[in-house]
Design an enzyme around this catalytic site. Structure first.
Site, PDB file in Angstrom:
ATOM      1  CG  HIS A   1       9.654 -60.421  42.686  1.00 33.27           C
ATOM      2  ND1 HIS A   1       9.120 -59.708  41.622  1.00 33.27           N
ATOM      3  CD2 HIS A   1       8.976 -60.025  43.783  1.00 33.27           C
ATOM      4  CE1 HIS A   1       8.164 -58.904  42.075  1.00 33.27           C
ATOM      5  NE2 HIS A   1       8.057 -59.084  43.383  1.00 33.27           N
TER       6      HIS A   1
ATOM      7  CD  GLU B   1       2.285 -57.307  47.212  1.00 36.49           C
ATOM      8  OE1 GLU B   1       2.760 -58.411  47.521  1.00 36.49           O
ATOM      9  OE2 GLU B   1       2.704 -56.237  47.665  1.00 36.49           O
TER      10      GLU B   1
ATOM     11  CG  ASN C   1      16.799 -60.274  52.033  1.00 34.97           C
ATOM     12  OD1 ASN C   1      17.791 -59.763  51.523  1.00 34.97           O
ATOM     13  ND2 ASN C   1      16.446 -61.515  51.793  1.00 34.97           N
TER      14      ASN C   1
ATOM     15  CB  SER D   1      19.900 -56.393  63.114  1.00 37.80           C
ATOM     16  OG  SER D   1      20.649 -56.091  61.949  1.00 37.80           O
TER      17      SER D   1
ATOM     18  NE  ARG E   1       6.150 -62.642  44.553  1.00 37.62           N
ATOM     19  CZ  ARG E   1       6.490 -62.036  45.677  1.00 37.62           C
ATOM     20  NH1 ARG E   1       7.403 -62.564  46.459  1.00 37.62           N
ATOM     21  NH2 ARG E   1       5.916 -60.914  46.020  1.00 37.62           N
TER      22      ARG E   1
ATOM     23  CE1 TYR F   1      18.538 -52.386  49.313  1.00 42.32           C
ATOM     24  CE2 TYR F   1      18.865 -53.977  51.072  1.00 42.32           C
ATOM     25  CZ  TYR F   1      19.353 -52.962  50.275  1.00 42.32           C
ATOM     26  OH  TYR F   1      20.642 -52.532  50.427  1.00 42.32           O
ATOM     27  CB  ALA F   2      10.185 -55.355  52.472  1.00 44.71           C
TER      28      ALA F   2
ATOM     29  CG  HIS G   1      11.965 -62.042  45.842  1.00 41.56           C
ATOM     30  ND1 HIS G   1      12.464 -60.767  45.997  1.00 41.56           N
ATOM     31  CD2 HIS G   1      10.776 -62.069  46.491  1.00 41.56           C
ATOM     32  CE1 HIS G   1      11.593 -60.046  46.698  1.00 41.56           C
ATOM     33  NE2 HIS G   1      10.571 -60.817  47.027  1.00 41.56           N
TER      34      HIS G   1
ATOM     35  CG  ASP H   1      26.125 -66.201  56.477  1.00 44.05           C
ATOM     36  OD1 ASP H   1      26.236 -66.599  55.301  1.00 44.05           O
ATOM     37  OD2 ASP H   1      26.676 -65.171  56.898  1.00 44.05           O
TER      38      ASP H   1
ATOM     39  CD  GLU I   1      14.269 -64.683  52.699  1.00 48.77           C
ATOM     40  OE1 GLU I   1      14.094 -63.461  52.932  1.00 48.77           O
ATOM     41  OE2 GLU I   1      14.677 -65.108  51.604  1.00 48.77           O
TER      42      GLU I   1
ATOM     43  NE  ARG J   1       7.961 -64.792  50.478  1.00 50.56           N
ATOM     44  CZ  ARG J   1       7.855 -63.505  50.155  1.00 50.56           C
ATOM     45  NH1 ARG J   1       6.896 -62.751  50.673  1.00 50.56           N
ATOM     46  NH2 ARG J   1       8.704 -62.954  49.315  1.00 50.56           N
TER      47      ARG J   1
HETATM   48  P1  FAD Z   1      16.670 -60.078  56.967  1.00 47.11           P
HETATM   49  O1  FAD Z   1      15.830 -58.890  56.986  1.00 47.11           O
HETATM   50  O2  FAD Z   1      17.345 -60.417  55.707  1.00 47.11           O
HETATM   51  O3  FAD Z   1      17.781 -59.917  58.102  1.00 47.11           O
HETATM   52  C1  FAD Z   1      18.836 -60.835  58.203  1.00 47.11           C
HETATM   53  C2  FAD Z   1      19.856 -60.274  59.159  1.00 47.11           C
HETATM   54  O4  FAD Z   1      20.836 -61.264  59.466  1.00 47.11           O
HETATM   55  C3  FAD Z   1      20.626 -59.101  58.612  1.00 47.11           C
HETATM   56  O5  FAD Z   1      20.762 -58.173  59.653  1.00 47.11           O
HETATM   57  C4  FAD Z   1      21.985 -59.698  58.264  1.00 47.11           C
HETATM   58  O6  FAD Z   1      23.038 -58.791  58.277  1.00 47.11           O
HETATM   59  C5  FAD Z   1      22.125 -60.712  59.366  1.00 47.11           C
HETATM   60  N1  FAD Z   1      23.053 -61.816  59.108  1.00 47.11           N
HETATM   61  C6  FAD Z   1      23.048 -62.700  58.082  1.00 47.11           C
HETATM   62  N2  FAD Z   1      24.055 -63.583  58.230  1.00 47.11           N
HETATM   63  C7  FAD Z   1      24.706 -63.245  59.373  1.00 47.11           C
HETATM   64  C8  FAD Z   1      25.829 -63.766  60.052  1.00 47.11           C
HETATM   65  N3  FAD Z   1      26.550 -64.816  59.593  1.00 47.11           N
HETATM   66  N4  FAD Z   1      26.223 -63.176  61.194  1.00 47.11           N
HETATM   67  C9  FAD Z   1      25.561 -62.099  61.674  1.00 47.11           C
HETATM   68  N5  FAD Z   1      24.492 -61.568  61.074  1.00 47.11           N
HETATM   69  C10 FAD Z   1      24.071 -62.131  59.938  1.00 47.11           C
HETATM   70  N6  FAD Z   1       8.350 -59.682  52.019  1.00 47.11           N
HETATM   71  C11 FAD Z   1       7.099 -59.256  52.314  1.00 47.11           C
HETATM   72  O7  FAD Z   1       6.410 -59.867  53.119  1.00 47.11           O
HETATM   73  N7  FAD Z   1       6.624 -58.114  51.738  1.00 47.11           N
HETATM   74  C12 FAD Z   1       7.350 -57.391  50.861  1.00 47.11           C
HETATM   75  O8  FAD Z   1       6.886 -56.360  50.382  1.00 47.11           O
HETATM   76  C13 FAD Z   1       8.643 -57.838  50.513  1.00 47.11           C
HETATM   77  N8  FAD Z   1       9.380 -57.167  49.598  1.00 47.11           N
HETATM   78  C14 FAD Z   1      10.667 -57.580  49.374  1.00 47.11           C
HETATM   79  C15 FAD Z   1      11.475 -56.835  48.517  1.00 47.11           C
HETATM   80  C16 FAD Z   1      12.797 -57.180  48.335  1.00 47.11           C
HETATM   81  C17 FAD Z   1      13.663 -56.376  47.384  1.00 47.11           C
HETATM   82  C18 FAD Z   1      13.338 -58.287  49.025  1.00 47.11           C
HETATM   83  C19 FAD Z   1      14.785 -58.667  48.868  1.00 47.11           C
HETATM   84  C20 FAD Z   1      12.535 -59.049  49.859  1.00 47.11           C
HETATM   85  C21 FAD Z   1      11.201 -58.703  50.036  1.00 47.11           C
HETATM   86  N9  FAD Z   1      10.375 -59.437  50.878  1.00 47.11           N
HETATM   87  C22 FAD Z   1       9.126 -58.992  51.155  1.00 47.11           C
HETATM   88  C23 FAD Z   1      10.913 -60.549  51.653  1.00 47.11           C
HETATM   89  C24 FAD Z   1      11.233 -60.027  53.066  1.00 47.11           C
HETATM   90  O9  FAD Z   1      11.745 -58.732  52.973  1.00 47.11           O
HETATM   91  C25 FAD Z   1      12.246 -60.900  53.778  1.00 47.11           C
HETATM   92  O10 FAD Z   1      11.908 -62.244  53.649  1.00 47.11           O
HETATM   93  C26 FAD Z   1      12.260 -60.522  55.258  1.00 47.11           C
HETATM   94  O11 FAD Z   1      12.526 -59.150  55.385  1.00 47.11           O
HETATM   95  C27 FAD Z   1      13.304 -61.337  55.976  1.00 47.11           C
HETATM   96  O12 FAD Z   1      13.449 -60.823  57.268  1.00 47.11           O
HETATM   97  P2  FAD Z   1      14.497 -61.495  58.241  1.00 47.11           P
HETATM   98  O13 FAD Z   1      14.498 -60.685  59.479  1.00 47.11           O
HETATM   99  O14 FAD Z   1      14.229 -62.936  58.333  1.00 47.11           O
HETATM  100  O15 FAD Z   1      15.900 -61.373  57.467  1.00 47.11           O
HETATM  101  C1  SIN Z   2       6.926 -57.036  46.167  1.00 48.43           C
HETATM  102  O1  SIN Z   2       6.722 -55.899  46.589  1.00 48.43           O
HETATM  103  O2  SIN Z   2       6.635 -57.410  45.033  1.00 48.43           O
HETATM  104  C2  SIN Z   2       7.579 -58.025  47.074  1.00 48.43           C
HETATM  105  C3  SIN Z   2       6.580 -58.627  47.929  1.00 48.43           C
HETATM  106  C4  SIN Z   2       7.100 -59.884  48.548  1.00 48.43           C
HETATM  107  O3  SIN Z   2       8.211 -60.328  48.281  1.00 48.43           O
HETATM  108  O4  SIN Z   2       6.328 -60.454  49.316  1.00 48.43           O
END
Ligand code: FAD
Ligand code: SIN
Length: 512
Positions: free
Chosen positions: A236, A116, A43, A11, A283, A46-47, A344, A215, A368, A379
Site C-alpha cells: 500500500h 480510490e 485484517n 472469523s 497501487r 482494519y479496512a 498490505h 497460516d 485473502e 488488486r
Molecule cells: P481476515 O479478515 O484477515 O480474517 C482472517 C481470520 O483468520 C482472522 O480471524 C484470524 O484470526 C484467523 N486466522 C488466521 N490464521 C489462523 C489460524 N492458524 N487458526 C485460526 N484462525 C486463524 N480491502 C478492501 O476491499 N477495502 C478496504 O478498504 C481495505 N482496507 C484495508 C485496510 C487495512 C489496514 C488492511 C490491513 C487491509 C485492508 N483491505 C481492504 C484488505 C481486506 O481488509 C482484507 O483482504 C480482508 O478483510 C480479508 O478478509 P478475510 O476474511 O479473508 O481475512
Molecule cells: C484503503 O483504504 O486504502 C485500503 C483499500 C484496500 O486495501 O482495498
C-alpha cells in the site's frame, strides 16, 4: 476428537459471512468457527476505504468496474471471475446491510461513494474510514445469535487432516491448538473452509495485524494444495510513517481520492512524472513511484499533503485518520502526513475454482488466503472485501449442495501427536525479525534475480536454524506462526524466481 459438518478457519469477513449463510440455510447442521485470536481481530477489522460495488447505474456500469479491475491487474486477471465478482457484488452488499452493516449515504438517499486508485468512477461504498470495523460489528452480532454456530476463539489451526489416495487428496478437518489451555484438539469435518486471511507479517513494515501470518496458505501448501501468484505482494503506498507503532496505521487511498497530493522531501508533487492519473494511478504504480523518490532522495518517507483540502469535510470523511494524526501531533489542516509504502495484501494464495474449491477434495478457501484469479498481478483498491463476500456466497452454495457424509473413520487418519512446548521467545522473535529483514531487503517493491537468489539462500539458512530448535511434533503458537512464515517467504521467493515477465506488483530490474 470433535465432529462438525462445516469447519471454518478464520472469523474475518470471509469466514463469518460464510458461517452465517450456512447457519441460516441449514439450521440442522453444525458449524464451527475456529479463530486464533478474539472473534474480532482480523485484517477485516482494519479496512478503511470500503467495498467497490457498482450501485449508481446512471453514472457507472459493471463494464467499467470490470475494465478497471483488469487494467489494475495488468491484464492477467481471470476475466470470467472478474465478471462474476462485479456482477454479484450488489446482491452481497444488500446482504451485509440486512445483517446490520451501515454504509454512509448522501442527502438524496444514495450511497456516498469514494474514489480510490485505479477506479475510473466514484464507486467505493464505505462507513466513514472505518468500513471494516462496522462490517465486523454487524457480522459478529449476527453470528453469535445463531445457535448452530459454535465459535472457538483463541484456537490456532496447525495442520489439515488429509487422506491421500492414488494421487488425490481429501481433507477431513484440522488439528488445532487451544492457545489458552495449551491443549491439542483434532476436529473432524465434512467440509473445511480456510478463511484465514493474509500474510503481511512476512514483512517488517505492514498494515496487517499480528494474525496475518499466512497460516491457511502454509497449511494448504503442506497438504499438497496448489498455490499460485504469491509473487504478487501488494504494497500500500501510504501507510503512516511513524516507526515502532504496530500494526502500521493506514492512510486510506480514499484520502488521495479526496484530493490529497503526494510530495517528496522538497515539497515537490511528483506523481505526474510517473503516471498521467497521478495520485490515482493503481497501487503498484504509486508504490513504485514513492519507492523511487525515497531512493533518489535517500529518505524513508514522503508526504501526503491534505492542507489545501476543506478540513471540516476531511474530518467528517476520515474521522479515525484525523484522530490518529492529531494523536501524534499532526494537524492535517497545516501539517503534511509522513507516509511510506507497507506490505498490505497477498494477491495470490490457495488456488480455487469458481466455487471456492481448492485442488484438495472437501477443502475450500475464501477471502485473502485464496487465489480466485480476480486480482491478477495487482488488486484494484477495495476489491478484496467484495471478493470475500462473493466467494463466501458461492462456496456456501457449493458446500451445502454437495455435502455428503464424508467423515472417514478414525483409523484412516494419520494423526500427528504434537507436544506443546514453550520455546525461548527471544530466539523466535529474532528469527522472525531476520526473516522480515531479508524479505523487505530483497523481496520488496523492486526485486532483482540475484537478490531473490540470495534471499532464498538466507531464508533456507534461517529455516535450518529454526528446524534445529524443534522437532517436528513440538509446537506452540509462536512456532506454528514462524513455521508458516518460513513457508510463505519460500513461496513468495520461488514464485518470484519463476516469473519471467514483469507484471503489476511484480517488478524485477533484471527483466526490464
Ligand atoms: P481476515 O479478515 O484477515 O480474517 C482472517 C481470520 O483468520 C482472522 O480471524 C484470524 O484470526 C484467523 N486466522 C488466521 N490464521 C489462523 C489460524 N492458524 N487458526 C485460526 N484462525 C486463524 N480491502 C478492501 O476491499 N477495502 C478496504 O478498504 C481495505 N482496507 C484495508 C485496510 C487495512 C489496514 C488492511 C490491513 C487491509 C485492508 N483491505 C481492504 C484488505 C481486506 O481488509 C482484507 O483482504 C480482508 O478483510 C480479508 O478478509 P478475510 O476474511 O479473508 O481475512
Ligand atoms: C484503503 O483504504 O486504502 C485500503 C483499500 C484496500 O486495501 O482495498
Amino acid at each position: 476428537m470433535t465432529d462438525t459438518d462445516f469447519l471454518i478457519i478464520g472469523s474475518g469477513i470471509a469466514g463469518l459471512s460464510y458461517a452465517i449463510k450456512v447457519a441460516e440455510d441449514a439450521p440442522h447442521h453444525n458449524i464451527l468457527v475456529v479463530t486464533k485470536n478474539d472473534l474480532n481481530e482480523s485484517n477485516t477489522k482494519y479496512a478503511q476505504g470500503g467495498i467497490a460495488v457498482v450501485t449508481d447505474y446512471d453514472k457507472d456500469s459493471a463494464q467499467q468496474h470490470i475494465k478497471d479491475t483488469i487494467i489494475a491487474g495488468d491484464g492477467i486477471c481471470d476475466k470470467e471471475v472478474v465478471e462474476i465478482v462485479v456482477n454479484e457484488g450488489l446482491e452481497r452488499l444488500r446482504e451485509l446491510i440486512n445483517w446490520g452493516a451501515q454504509f454512509d449515504k448522501n442527502n438524496d438517499g444514495g450511497f456516498s461513494l469514494e474514489n480510490e486508485g485505479g477506479h475510473s468512477k466514484h464507486r467505493v461504498v464505505h462507513h466513514k474510514d472505518m468500513t471494516g470495523r462496522e462490517i465486523m460489528r454487524a457480522l459478529r452480532a449476527t453470528a453469535i445469535k445463531m445457535t448452530n454456530i459454535k465459535i472457538l476463539s483463541f484456537h490456532t489451526a496447525i495442520d489439515l487432516i488429509t487422506i491421500n489416495n492414488n494421487n488425490s487428496s481429501s481433507c477431513h478437518g484440522v488439528v488445532v491448538l487451544d492457545n489458552l489451555k495449551r491443549e491439542i484438539k483434532h476436529i473432524k469435518a465434512k467440509q473445511t473452509i480456510l478463511a484465514s486471511g493474509g500474510a503481511g507479517q512476512a514483512y517488517p513494515f505492514t498494515t496487517n495485524p499480528d494474525i496475518a501470518t499466512g497460516d491457511g496458505i502454509a497449511m494448504a501448501k503442506r497438504a499438497g494444495a496448489k498455490i499460485e501468484d504469491m509473487e504478487f505482494i501488494q504494497f500500500h503506498p501510504t501507510a503512516l510513517y511513524y516507526p515502532d507503532k504496530k500494526p502500521v496505521f493506514l492512510i486510506s487511498e480514499a484520502v488521495r481520492g479526496f484530493g490529497a497530493i503526494l510530495r517528496n522531501k522538497d515539497g515537490e508533487a511528483f506523481m505526474h512524472r510517473y503516471d498521467e492519473r497521478k495520485e490515482l494511478a493503481s497501487r503498484d504504480i504509486v508504490a513504485r513511484a514513492i519507492h523511487s523518490e525515497l531512493n533518489k532522495n535517500d529518505t524513508n518517507h514522503v508526504y501526503l499533503d491534505c492542507t489545501h483540502l476543506d478540513n471540516e469535510k476531511f474530518r467528517h470523511h476520515f474521522p479515525s485518520i484525523h484522530t490518529k494524526c492529531i494523536e501524534i501531533g499532526i494537524n492535517t489542516a497545516h501539517d503534511m502526513i509522513p507516509v511510506a509504502p507497507a506490505a498490505h495484501y497477498v494477491c495470490g494464495g490457495i488456488k480455487v475454482n469458481q466455487d471456492g474449491l481448492s485442488s484438495i477434495a472437501n477443502l475450500y478457501a475464501i477471502g485473502e488466503c485464496s487465489r480466485t484469479g480476480l486480482h491478477g498481478a495487482n488488486r484494484l483498491a477495495s476489491n478484496s472485501l467484495l471478493e470475500a463476500v462473493v466467494f463466501a456466497h458461492r462456496t456456501y452454495l457449493h458446500t451445502t449442495r454437495t455435502m455428503k457424509d464424508t467423515i472417514a473413520q478414525n483409523h484412516s487418519f494419520n494423526l500427528t501427536h504434537y507436544k506443546i512446548e514453550t520455546i525461548n521467545d527471544t530466539l523466535t522473535q529474532s528469527l522472525q525479525r531476520q526473516l522480515q529483514e531479508v524479505m523487505i531487503h530483497s523481496v520488496g517493491i523492486v526485486r532483482s534475480t540475484t537478490g531473490l537468489t540470495n534471499a532464498q539462500e538466507e531464508i533456507n539458512k534461517l529455516e535450518q536454524k529454526f528446524n534445529a530448535l524443534i522437532s517436528s511434533e513440538v509446537t506452540s503458537t509462536e512456532l506454528i506462526t514462524l513455521r508458516n512464515l518460513f513457508t510463505i517467504a519460500q513461496l513468495i521467493i520461488q514464485h518470484s524466481l519463476n516469473r519471467k515477465i514483469n507484471k503489476g506488483g511484480y517488478y524485477n530490474v533484471d527483466l526490464l
